[in-house]
Design an enzyme around this catalytic site. Structure first.
Site, PDB file in Angstrom:
ATOM      1  N   CYS A   2      56.718 111.514  46.304  1.00 51.94           N
ATOM      2  CA  CYS A   2      55.949 110.687  47.224  1.00 51.94           C
ATOM      3  C   CYS A   2      56.584 109.307  47.239  1.00 51.94           C
ATOM      4  O   CYS A   2      56.452 108.535  46.293  1.00 51.94           O
ATOM      5  CB  CYS A   2      54.490 110.594  46.792  1.00 51.94           C
ATOM      6  N   GLU A 111      56.796 112.535  54.174  1.00 48.70           N
ATOM      7  CA  GLU A 111      57.837 113.321  53.524  1.00 48.70           C
ATOM      8  C   GLU A 111      58.946 113.577  54.525  1.00 48.70           C
ATOM      9  O   GLU A 111      58.726 113.516  55.744  1.00 48.70           O
ATOM     10  CB  GLU A 111      57.262 114.624  52.984  1.00 48.70           C
TER      11      GLU A 111
END
Length: 248
Positions: A2, A111
């Site tokens: 992340c 992402e």
């Protein structure tokens, strides 16, 4: 992993989710990047008698974990994530996993899917049923040589759910509201007692929205970074695979 996330929900919604009071007002943050301040919730001092709020407090920390024993943080890599499977065993995160587990409120995360040609397609990954949600986090207070202190934190990651694994094999670990108290209770619960909370979410919990590469730049902080675009990289790869199969 992340590397970017967002918190665009209103403060009162975050307060209601986390069970904390008096979270300072903050504007929507569409592109939170490493080293920036992030909101975390940790177990706090007991509430006054008669209070129906949990024993929690919210604070701002630097997104980039610095272990208390670090002599010179500049010599260390930027630690924004910790692998949930091994954090309790690593010297860097072991103490925080035992004593300073935290919750990180978020509206979703970003992402990137890498193509075979080295290009990437960014995705805004958000809860299908809406947010906010809470990622599992770790907090550490680092004492600088001059005597000042800085609160720092990292987000725990786990294996990606199967429907997101083709984008990236890792994702933030999500703690459900019914498990907040157990996760934050570092007195009665050791890391092994809460390891089950760090499993990947079920398929369908998140939806992945293809977005432009504007999110790549920290300076782009407006809602336009979450606007849907056509996933060109993905479409090209699908076409290439189809052509390869046709030739065979």
């Amino acid at each position: 992993m992340c590397g970017r996330f967002a918190l665009t929900d209103r403060p009162e919604g975050v307060e209601a989710l986390l069970g904390v009071a008096e979270v300072e007002a903050f504007p929507p943050r569409y592109n939170i990047a490493p080293t920036q301040p992030i909101l975390m919730t940790v177990g706090g001092a007991p509430r006054p008698e008669g209070s129906n709020l949990p024993d929690r407090r919210a604070l701002l920390v630097r997104w980039g974990f610095i272990p208390s024993w670090a002599k010179n943080p500049k010599d260390m890599p930027l630690l924004i994530n910790a692998r949930s499977e091994t954090a309790a065993e690593k010297a860097t995160f072991r103490a925080a996993m035992r004593h300073r587990r935290a919750l990180v409120p978020a509206s979703g995360f970003y992402e990137w899917r890498r193509s075979g040609k080295g290009r990437t397609q960014a995705y805004w990954v958000r809860p299908r049923s809406g947010g906010p949600i809470a990622f599992a986090g770790l907090m550490e207070t680092y004492a600088e040589p001059g005597g000042s202190e800085i609160d720092t934190g990292a987000i725990l990651t786990t294996a990606a759910s199967r429907d997101l694994a083709d984008i990236h094999h890792r994702m933030p670990a999500v703690i459900r509201p019914e498990h907040f108290s157990r996760w934050l209770d570092c007195v009665r619960s050791e890391p092994r007692d809460v390891a089950d909370l760090l499993a990947p979410v079920e398929e369908g919990f998140f939806e992945a929205v293809p977005v432009s590469d504007r999110v790549n730049k920290v300076a782009n902080t407006g809602p336009e970074v979450q606007e849907r675009v056509e996933p060109e990289v993905v479409e090209e790869e699908v076409a290439e695979r189809a052509e390869q199969l046709r030739l065979f």
